[in-house]
Design an enzyme around this catalytic site. Structure first.
Site, short mmCIF file in Angstrom:
data_model
loop_
_atom_site.label_atom_id
_atom_site.label_comp_id
_atom_site.label_asym_id
_atom_site.label_seq_id
_atom_site.Cartn_x
_atom_site.Cartn_y
_atom_site.Cartn_z
N LYS A 173 0.82 -1.13 0.07
CA LYS A 173 -0.88 0.22 -0.06
C LYS A 173 1.07 1.04 -0.05
CE LYS A 173 -3.92 -1.80 2.01
NZ LYS A 173 -4.96 -1.31 3.64
N HIS A 242 -7.27 -13.15 2.02
CA HIS A 242 -7.10 -12.29 3.45
C HIS A 242 -6.52 -13.61 4.26
CE1 HIS A 242 -6.34 -8.66 3.06
NE2 HIS A 242 -6.88 -8.45 3.61
N ARG A 245 -2.88 -14.68 4.69
CA ARG A 245 -3.03 -14.08 5.25
C ARG A 245 -2.79 -13.79 6.83
NH1 ARG A 245 -0.10 -9.24 4.33
NH2 ARG A 245 -0.80 -7.20 5.49
N TYR A 277 -3.89 -9.18 15.97
CA TYR A 277 -3.80 -10.28 15.04
C TYR A 277 -3.15 -11.13 17.03
CZ TYR A 277 -3.88 -9.88 10.44
OH TYR A 277 -3.91 -9.74 9.60
#
Length: 313
Positions: A173, A242, A245, A277
């Site tokens: 990004k 995702h 990931r 996480y």
């Protein structure tokens, strides 16, 4: 809608693309948000941006909430409006920024869905049945091995991977480049895919992952192929890019406990983004605690322990 509403949006999007060098995807997101607001204003009989008040935007937020948008989506809409009004103030098309003090309603923070290690091992150890599945396995191994975003995977070129060094170069990004390690399983999958890719792709094509026609594989196609792989190989939940990931991040954090390192690997600008996480369940933490701390192991009584305790009393 009148030019008084649509014209400034078009000027703002050109400003983002040319002066700020935002990606087409980011520009499209701003365009959608602001066009939706403009349509609501026009329906509310407001045809100029300078006439919009904080009260108007609060009513708009309430409308979005009634239409089912969550707090995070509404916050993005408000962020688009604030950024847009900064531009309008610079261009003297507004006298204040009515979105400044408006906050989105809070919504519960959703934890990312992850697959457990055993399930991922089962899926990634499955044998491919044809050349396109060899490609698919290579893609999924790379995503899980290095925690790649879907856009990062789709943007990989032949020169992005250094098999000898076990590294991969990705553009994340904000066009920020980072170098990531690649695991042995992913390198083996890459070694199996590259000869097959040569037979599909024409000489000028630089994309690492190509379709049956030989052109760069799209993000949507990658999503569809992962979903198909999960069904074919017996996954007990729907697989999406995702999730790989998220699983990478969660498993890395469980094993290492190094939040800062996981932040760097994921390419997060803010460590607060990575902290989602840290949702390890208490049983896992308690097990690690018991196994690691020599004076904190809790005594778990079995039947004999209880008998001994009772006799002692």
């Amino acid at each position: 809608m009148p030019p008084g509403l649509t014209g400034p949006i078009d000027d703002f999007i050109r400003h983002l693309a040319s002066e700020k060098r935002h990606s087409p995807r980011t520009c499209d997101s701003y365009q959608r948000d602001l066009t939706r607001l403009a349509a609501w204003l026009w329906h509310d009989q407001c045809g100029e941006w300078r006439k919009v008040s904080s009260h108007d935007l609060r009513r708009y937020v309430a409308t979005l909430s009634r239409e089912g948008l969550g707090g995070r989506s509404i916050a993005r809409h408000l962020s688009s409006s604030r950024r847009f009004y900064q531009f309008l103030l610079r261009e003297r098309l507004a006298t204040d920024n009515p979105a400044l003090d408006i906050r989105a309603p809070k919504s519960g923070r959703r934890l990312p869905k992850v697959a457990d290690v055993d399930q991922l091992s089962h899926l990634l150890d499955a044998s491919p049945d044809d050349p396109l599945e060899v490609r698919d396995l290579c893609m999924f191994e790379l995503m899980y091995s290095s925690g790649l975003r879907l856009s990062e995977l789709a943007g990989l070129n032949l020169d992005s991977v250094d098999p000898k060094g076990g590294e991969i170069r990705v553009l994340g990004k904000g066009s920020k480049e980072r170098i990531l390690p690649v695991g042995s399983k992913a390198l083996a999958a890459l070694k199996a895919w590259l000869p097959l890719r040569t037979a599909l792709a024409p000489e000028p094509e630089q994309a690492l992952f190509v379709s049956r026609r030989g052109d760069r594989l799209s993000r949507r196609s990658i999503q569809a192929r992962l979903s198909r792989w999960g069904v074919a190989k017996g996954a007990d939940q729907k697989m999406h890019p995702h999730m790989l990931r998220h699983s990478f991040a969660s498993h890395m954090l469980e094993s290492s406990g190094d939040l800062r390192a996981v932040q760097e690997l994921l390419g997060h600008a803010d460590i607060a983004t990575t902290q989602v996480y840290t949702h390890l369940d208490f049983q896992h933490l308690a097990r690690v605690y018991d196994q690691s701390h020599p004076r904190a192991r809790r005594h778990q009584y079995d039947g004999n322990d209880r008998n001994e305790k009772n006799s002692a009393e």
